[in-house]
Design a protein around this motif. Sequence first.
Motif, short mmCIF file in Angstrom:
data_model
loop_
_atom_site.label_atom_id
_atom_site.label_comp_id
_atom_site.label_asym_id
_atom_site.label_seq_id
_atom_site.Cartn_x
_atom_site.Cartn_y
_atom_site.Cartn_z
N THR A 146 0.62 -0.83 -0.80
CA THR A 146 0.03 0.16 -0.24
C THR A 146 0.81 1.09 0.27
OG1 THR A 146 -1.36 -1.31 1.39
CG2 THR A 146 -1.98 1.30 1.20
N ILE A 147 1.13 1.97 -1.22
CA ILE A 147 1.95 3.10 -1.46
C ILE A 147 1.36 4.40 -0.72
CG2 ILE A 147 3.03 4.54 -2.61
CD1 ILE A 147 3.87 1.64 -2.48
N ALA A 148 0.10 4.48 -0.85
CA ALA A 148 -0.68 5.68 -0.33
C ALA A 148 -1.94 5.07 0.07
CB ALA A 148 -0.83 6.24 -1.67
N GLY A 149 -2.76 6.07 0.80
CA GLY A 149 -4.03 6.41 1.65
C GLY A 149 -3.93 6.68 3.18
N GLN A 150 -4.91 6.39 3.67
CA GLN A 150 -5.18 6.80 4.65
C GLN A 150 -5.42 6.12 6.09
OE1 GLN A 150 -8.63 9.48 4.42
NE2 GLN A 150 -7.97 10.67 3.58
N GLU A 151 -5.01 4.81 5.92
CA GLU A 151 -4.67 4.04 7.01
C GLU A 151 -2.89 3.73 6.94
OE1 GLU A 151 -7.01 2.76 8.37
OE2 GLU A 151 -8.56 3.87 7.17
N ASN A 152 -2.75 3.15 8.40
CA ASN A 152 -1.58 3.39 9.02
C ASN A 152 -0.68 1.85 8.52
OD1 ASN A 152 -2.04 4.62 11.35
ND2 ASN A 152 -2.09 3.41 12.47
N ASN A 153 -1.24 0.85 7.08
CA ASN A 153 -0.25 0.94 6.13
C ASN A 153 -0.10 0.96 5.75
OD1 ASN A 153 -3.16 0.49 5.42
ND2 ASN A 153 -2.55 -1.65 4.62
N ALA A 154 -0.35 2.07 5.28
CA ALA A 154 -0.13 2.80 4.22
C ALA A 154 1.49 3.86 3.94
CB ALA A 154 -0.85 4.14 3.47
N LEU A 155 2.29 3.75 2.97
CA LEU A 155 3.54 4.41 2.95
C LEU A 155 3.82 5.76 2.93
CD1 LEU A 155 5.51 2.21 1.19
CD2 LEU A 155 5.28 1.89 3.70
N MET A 156 2.85 6.68 2.24
CA MET A 156 2.20 7.88 2.16
C MET A 156 1.13 8.10 2.67
SD MET A 156 4.59 8.87 -1.31
CE MET A 156 3.72 7.72 -2.28
N TYR A 157 0.48 9.03 3.20
CA TYR A 157 -1.14 9.89 3.20
C TYR A 157 -1.40 10.35 2.04
CZ TYR A 157 -4.93 11.90 5.59
OH TYR A 157 -6.79 12.29 6.16
N ILE A 158 -2.18 9.68 2.04
CA ILE A 158 -3.41 10.62 0.60
C ILE A 158 -4.32 11.69 0.76
CG2 ILE A 158 -4.75 8.88 -0.06
CD1 ILE A 158 -3.59 9.81 -2.61
N ARG A 159 -5.04 12.73 0.26
CA ARG A 159 -5.96 13.34 0.83
C ARG A 159 -7.55 12.82 0.16
NH1 ARG A 159 -2.55 18.55 0.55
NH2 ARG A 159 -1.99 18.60 2.31
N GLN A 160 -7.45 12.17 0.51
CA GLN A 160 -8.77 11.02 -0.27
C GLN A 160 -8.46 9.64 0.24
OE1 GLN A 160 -11.74 10.50 -1.31
NE2 GLN A 160 -11.08 11.21 -3.06
N SER A 161 -9.98 8.87 0.58
CA SER A 161 -10.13 7.92 0.96
C SER A 161 -9.71 6.63 0.07
CB SER A 161 -11.69 7.32 1.48
OG SER A 161 -12.42 7.97 0.29
N ALA A 162 -9.22 6.76 -1.04
CA ALA A 162 -8.77 5.84 -1.93
C ALA A 162 -7.67 4.82 -1.60
CB ALA A 162 -8.18 6.92 -3.23
N GLU A 163 -6.66 3.68 -2.36
CA GLU A 163 -5.66 3.76 -2.30
C GLU A 163 -5.52 2.88 -3.17
OE1 GLU A 163 -5.98 1.17 2.74
OE2 GLU A 163 -6.15 -0.18 0.77
N VAL A 164 -3.46 3.24 -3.04
CA VAL A 164 -2.93 3.07 -4.35
C VAL A 164 -2.29 2.19 -3.99
CG1 VAL A 164 -1.18 3.55 -5.81
CG2 VAL A 164 -3.22 5.20 -5.17
N LYS A 165 -2.04 0.39 -4.56
CA LYS A 165 -1.49 -0.31 -4.39
C LYS A 165 -0.55 -0.54 -5.51
CE LYS A 165 -4.39 -2.25 -0.38
NZ LYS A 165 -4.93 -3.48 -0.21
N THR A 166 0.87 -1.55 -5.63
CA THR A 166 1.48 -2.60 -6.31
C THR A 166 1.89 -3.34 -5.79
OG1 THR A 166 3.11 -1.59 -7.78
CG2 THR A 166 3.65 -1.01 -5.61
N ALA A 167 1.93 -4.61 -6.83
CA ALA A 167 3.03 -5.49 -6.81
C ALA A 167 3.88 -6.56 -7.91
CB ALA A 167 1.67 -6.45 -6.00
#
Length: 230
Positions: A146-167
């Motif tokens: 999880t690269i960006a998101g609003q939860e603690n597992n996200a590496l970066m905080y984003i101003r949106q409730s979206a999550e951006v992930k990669t694999a």
Amino acid sequence: MKTYLHHHQNRGHVQSDWLNTYHSFSFGRWVDRRFMGVGALRVINDDTIAAHRGFGTHPHDNMEILTYVISGTITHKDSMGNHGEIHAGEWQLMSAGTGVEHSEVNQHATPVHLFQIWIHPNVRNATPSYQQVALDPKQQPDQWHTIAGQENNALMYIRQSAEVKTAFINESQELPITRQHDINYIHVISGQVKIGQHVLNPGDALAFTNEDRITALSKDSHVLWFDLPE
């Protein structure tokens, strides 16, 4: 949302003397009203920038702008005082907020390949901010990051409730798709994957609401996953 396969050949292609870019969604002088974004996701640009060239200083506001460097190195400079390099396997998140000016220039002798991603924020006119992290999924394959998101597992905080992930998924390996929102969009950077009945190749993407797993059909499958609100 209706499930649909966004074929790579339907992307916009713009070639200049220094920039070779593919637009998943309408951008700049390339406009296709069928492709204006998905949910809060507005832009995915697949850019290759020639040596010693790049984007000069220009402004943005009220947009969450992510840059993911696939190969090479890009130099970032902005009006917040940030100045440095983003290397292959690194991510940058610039929350433009009330307004920021920046440049992204390839100062090296080889081309740089990167993705530029724009997401609409759910907070307008916030103070601009900058974040940068290093995470190459090839070094930690067969799992979502999880690269960006609003939860603690996200590496970066984003101003949106979206999550951006990669694999990065090895051949024949399967990953679950545990969704937080109704809109999901998976874009293939390299390799070949299967989601439901759909086979996706490089540059392809799938917008969906009800799939629950992704399987790699080749050894070099590298994907982006956007878990998006309406």
